[in-house]
Design a protein around this motif. Structure first.
Motif, mmCIF file in Angstrom:
data_model
loop_
_atom_site.group_PDB
_atom_site.id
_atom_site.type_symbol
_atom_site.label_atom_id
_atom_site.label_comp_id
_atom_site.label_asym_id
_atom_site.label_seq_id
_atom_site.Cartn_x
_atom_site.Cartn_y
_atom_site.Cartn_z
ATOM 1 N N ASP A 1 14.804 0.578 -13.565
ATOM 2 C CA ASP A 1 14.372 -0.163 -12.503
ATOM 3 C C ASP A 1 12.986 0.238 -12.053
ATOM 4 O O ASP A 1 12.067 -0.420 -11.569
ATOM 5 C CB ASP A 1 15.143 0.277 -11.252
ATOM 6 C CG ASP A 1 16.649 -0.044 -11.266
ATOM 7 O OD1 ASP A 1 16.902 -1.137 -11.747
ATOM 8 O OD2 ASP A 1 17.591 0.833 -11.386
ATOM 9 N N LEU A 2 12.594 1.495 -12.298
ATOM 10 C CA LEU A 2 11.194 2.421 -11.992
ATOM 11 C C LEU A 2 10.097 1.287 -12.929
ATOM 12 O O LEU A 2 9.081 0.799 -12.602
ATOM 13 C CB LEU A 2 10.898 3.594 -12.545
ATOM 14 C CG LEU A 2 11.594 4.508 -11.425
ATOM 15 C CD1 LEU A 2 11.381 5.880 -11.916
ATOM 16 C CD2 LEU A 2 11.303 4.237 -9.962
ATOM 17 N N LYS A 3 10.729 0.834 -14.409
ATOM 18 C CA LYS A 3 9.798 0.156 -15.055
ATOM 19 C C LYS A 3 9.515 -1.333 -14.773
ATOM 20 O O LYS A 3 8.141 -1.574 -14.630
ATOM 21 C CB LYS A 3 10.220 0.210 -16.466
ATOM 22 C CG LYS A 3 10.211 1.599 -17.099
ATOM 23 C CD LYS A 3 10.452 1.684 -18.734
ATOM 24 C CE LYS A 3 10.183 3.320 -19.183
ATOM 25 N NZ LYS A 3 11.549 3.947 -18.752
ATOM 26 N N ARG A 4 10.585 -1.808 -14.226
ATOM 27 C CA ARG A 4 10.324 -3.137 -13.621
ATOM 28 C C ARG A 4 9.334 -3.087 -12.504
ATOM 29 O O ARG A 4 8.618 -4.214 -12.312
ATOM 30 C CB ARG A 4 11.568 -3.671 -13.231
ATOM 31 C CG ARG A 4 12.238 -5.110 -14.192
ATOM 32 C CD ARG A 4 13.543 -5.386 -13.648
ATOM 33 N NE ARG A 4 14.573 -4.657 -13.762
ATOM 34 C CZ ARG A 4 15.474 -4.175 -13.229
ATOM 35 N NH1 ARG A 4 15.483 -4.482 -11.867
ATOM 36 N NH2 ARG A 4 16.168 -3.143 -13.307
ATOM 37 N N ALA A 5 9.257 -2.073 -11.820
ATOM 38 C CA ALA A 5 8.594 -1.932 -10.461
ATOM 39 C C ALA A 5 7.056 -1.258 -10.819
ATOM 40 O O ALA A 5 6.279 -0.996 -10.002
ATOM 41 C CB ALA A 5 9.117 -1.283 -9.568
ATOM 42 N N SER A 6 6.929 -1.232 -12.136
ATOM 43 C CA SER A 6 5.851 -0.269 -12.437
ATOM 44 C C SER A 6 4.326 -0.766 -11.885
ATOM 45 O O SER A 6 3.609 0.057 -11.374
ATOM 46 C CB SER A 6 5.523 0.261 -13.875
ATOM 47 O OG SER A 6 5.198 -1.146 -14.647
ATOM 48 N N ASP A 7 4.335 -2.108 -11.713
ATOM 49 C CA ASP A 7 3.111 -2.670 -11.441
ATOM 50 C C ASP A 7 2.744 -2.408 -9.909
ATOM 51 O O ASP A 7 1.714 -1.945 -9.468
ATOM 52 C CB ASP A 7 3.116 -4.187 -11.634
ATOM 53 C CG ASP A 7 1.694 -5.020 -11.657
ATOM 54 O OD1 ASP A 7 1.198 -4.317 -12.515
ATOM 55 O OD2 ASP A 7 1.472 -5.852 -11.058
ATOM 56 N N GLU B 1 10.135 10.968 -12.124
ATOM 57 C CA GLU B 1 9.612 10.022 -13.113
ATOM 58 C C GLU B 1 8.495 9.192 -12.331
ATOM 59 O O GLU B 1 7.423 8.680 -12.483
ATOM 60 C CB GLU B 1 10.597 9.188 -13.780
ATOM 61 C CG GLU B 1 10.233 8.303 -14.915
ATOM 62 C CD GLU B 1 11.106 7.428 -15.710
ATOM 63 O OE1 GLU B 1 12.444 7.789 -15.424
ATOM 64 O OE2 GLU B 1 10.793 6.356 -16.277
ATOM 65 N N ALA B 2 9.097 8.648 -11.022
ATOM 66 C CA ALA B 2 8.411 7.615 -10.105
ATOM 67 C C ALA B 2 7.050 8.522 -9.829
ATOM 68 O O ALA B 2 5.835 7.918 -9.755
ATOM 69 C CB ALA B 2 9.025 6.999 -8.860
ATOM 70 N N LEU B 3 7.143 9.945 -9.474
ATOM 71 C CA LEU B 3 5.745 10.619 -9.054
ATOM 72 C C LEU B 3 4.915 10.823 -10.294
ATOM 73 O O LEU B 3 3.823 10.553 -10.208
ATOM 74 C CB LEU B 3 6.311 12.113 -8.620
ATOM 75 C CG LEU B 3 7.024 12.375 -7.399
ATOM 76 C CD1 LEU B 3 7.626 13.443 -7.150
ATOM 77 C CD2 LEU B 3 6.262 11.752 -6.118
ATOM 78 N N GLN C 1 0.958 -1.386 -0.027
ATOM 79 C CA GLN C 1 0.092 -0.092 -0.050
ATOM 80 C C GLN C 1 0.985 1.063 0.111
ATOM 81 O O GLN C 1 0.625 2.296 -0.563
ATOM 82 C CB GLN C 1 -1.151 0.002 1.210
ATOM 83 C CG GLN C 1 -1.684 -1.298 1.409
ATOM 84 C CD GLN C 1 -2.695 -1.435 0.694
ATOM 85 O OE1 GLN C 1 -3.687 -0.682 0.633
ATOM 86 N NE2 GLN C 1 -2.727 -2.300 -0.319
ATOM 87 N N VAL C 2 2.079 1.085 0.704
ATOM 88 C CA VAL C 2 2.831 2.434 0.716
ATOM 89 C C VAL C 2 4.325 1.941 -0.083
ATOM 90 O O VAL C 2 4.855 0.912 0.274
ATOM 91 C CB VAL C 2 3.399 2.688 2.072
ATOM 92 C CG1 VAL C 2 4.506 3.683 2.019
ATOM 93 C CG2 VAL C 2 2.099 3.163 2.804
ATOM 94 N N VAL C 3 4.519 2.868 -0.990
ATOM 95 C CA VAL C 3 5.563 2.360 -1.939
ATOM 96 C C VAL C 3 6.567 3.402 -1.985
ATOM 97 O O VAL C 3 6.319 4.361 -2.118
ATOM 98 C CB VAL C 3 5.451 1.607 -3.277
ATOM 99 C CG1 VAL C 3 6.752 1.895 -4.233
ATOM 100 C CG2 VAL C 3 4.508 0.630 -3.454
ATOM 101 N N VAL C 4 7.906 3.224 -1.492
ATOM 102 C CA VAL C 4 9.137 4.198 -1.327
ATOM 103 C C VAL C 4 9.853 3.910 -2.496
ATOM 104 O O VAL C 4 10.471 3.096 -2.509
ATOM 105 C CB VAL C 4 9.685 4.131 -0.112
ATOM 106 C CG1 VAL C 4 10.490 5.217 0.255
ATOM 107 C CG2 VAL C 4 8.436 4.327 0.959
ATOM 108 N N VAL C 5 10.280 5.121 -3.196
ATOM 109 C CA VAL C 5 11.144 4.917 -4.172
ATOM 110 C C VAL C 5 12.251 5.924 -3.620
ATOM 111 O O VAL C 5 12.334 7.362 -3.381
ATOM 112 C CB VAL C 5 10.868 5.675 -5.642
ATOM 113 C CG1 VAL C 5 12.100 5.620 -6.507
ATOM 114 C CG2 VAL C 5 9.622 4.667 -5.997
ATOM 115 N N GLY C 6 13.564 5.383 -3.237
ATOM 116 C CA GLY C 6 14.569 6.221 -2.456
ATOM 117 C C GLY C 6 15.761 5.549 -1.959
ATOM 118 O O GLY C 6 16.109 4.547 -2.637
ATOM 119 N N SER C 7 16.616 6.101 -1.117
ATOM 120 C CA SER C 7 17.794 5.789 -0.577
ATOM 121 C C SER C 7 18.080 4.824 0.419
ATOM 122 O O SER C 7 17.285 4.710 1.393
ATOM 123 C CB SER C 7 18.731 7.309 -0.611
ATOM 124 O OG SER C 7 17.776 7.782 0.657
#
Ligand code: ATP
Ligand code: K
Length: 309
Positions: free
Chosen positions: A122-128, A149-151, A4-10
């Motif tokens: 990496d984002l495209k792989r995780a797009s789902d 891009e993630a936003l 439910q919570v996805v974080v794209v970060g460090s």
């Protein structure tokens, strides 16, 4: 169960040495204590959210090295999905080498390493996972264009976007304002973004109005012990949401605890008013300032007053 919570970060490994005094150039000093901590804004926020009970996934990059292996273990221990944690041989896991003297002054060297290699692929792989989330959280400790891009991916799927512009960039791409449903910054970041030094609530309100004009839907400025200021397009009269009085021992990581908690409430209690979500997130962040370290200070749901849930 989808996150439910996805974080794209460090992710950063903190290497901390305690000494009586800081070394001068070319000098070697003897330290009396060393410890390793898990940090990085993305991981910190994800860990706080997970400890409150959120189903989380972290999209990040670490090195194929011992720090990277340990970091993956740490995420798993916190119940975070590591399906999109990539380990690369092209750079080392991000590190923050920190020396602290007995007066509490420090010198810090950050090497972002693998964090800066997180990319569009990496984002495209995780797009789902991104598109099925309730909330997507981003910061600026990875390549800013990747955060943006993630936003955009999240926005296109109707996923709520929570953006924390940290560390602040004076020349932030103005698209960040438009693609952030919630734009949450601290006083320093607010000043770098707007040129308005924030010393009190009125200053924070000025910042809030300016950021709404730039396209944000809702702005939160965190004010340390004073809690937060919020303002939104829907409620253009700024509100002060105070934090409870506590005895702070170490405020490191409080901002990330707040953002992680807010992501949890946005995802799991969407019917609460924003003011109530912020009040509850203040409570959680104010627990974190009563213990030392970053992730080590973040509370678990079972140890918190149950009226927060
Ligand atoms: N002394 C304090 N007492 C109570 N709550 C606090 C205190 N300091 C911070 N908080 C809580 O943490 C939130 C974030 O704090 P702050 O605005 O200092 O973030 P920050 O500067 O990003 O933190 P840091 O850089 O230390 O991680 C505040 O909005 C508040 O809820
Ligand atoms: K702390």
């Amino acid at each position: 169960m989808a996150a439910q919570v996805v974080v794209v970060g460090s992710c950063m490994t903190d290497l901390v040495s305690l000494t009586t005094r800081l070394p001068r150039a070319g000098e070697t000093v003897l330290g009396h204590k060393f410890f390793i901590g898990f940090g990085g804004k993305g991981a910190n926020q994800c860990v706080q959210s997970a400890r409150l009970g959120a189903n989380t996934s972290l999209i990040c990059k670490v090195g194929k090295d011992s720090f990277g292996n340990d970091y993956v273990e740490n995420l798993k221990k916190n119940g975070i999905s590591t399906a999109f944690v990539d380990q690369t041989t092209d750079a080392a896991t991000g590190t923050a080498s920190i020396i602290v003297n007995s007066e509490g002054q420090n010198v810090i060297v950050i090497v972002p390493g693998a964090n800066l290699l997180l990319n569009s692929e990496d984002l495209k792989r995780a797009s789902d996972v991104i598109c099925k989330a309730k909330v997507l959280v981003c910061q600026l400790e990875i390549t800013p264009a990747v955060s943006l891009e993630a936003l955009k991916m999240a926005r296109a799927s109707g996923v709520k976007t929570l953006f924390n512009p940290a560390p602040a960039l004076a020349d932030l791409d103005p698209q960040f304002y438009i693609y952030s449903d919630i734009f949450c910054c601290n006083e320093t970041e607010a000043e770098i973004l707007t040129g308005i030094p924030v010393g009190n609530l009125e200053d924070a309100e000025k910042v809030g109005r300016m950021l709404l004009e730039r396209g944000c839907k809702l702005v939160i400025v965190t004010l340390g012990a004073e809690g937060c200021m919020m303002i939104s397009v829907e409620e253009p009269i700024p509100k002060h949401v105070p934090a409870g009085k506590v005895r702070a021992v170490d405020t490191t990581g409080a901002g990330d605890s707040f953002v992680g908690a807010l992501a949890f409430y946005l995802a799991y209690y969407p019917k609460l008013s924003m003011e109530e979500m912020i009040r509850k997130s203040n409570c959680i962040a104010s627990v974190s300032v009563q213990a030392s370290g970053t992730q080590s200070s973040y509370p678990y749901r079972k140890d918190l007053p149950q009226d927060l849930f």
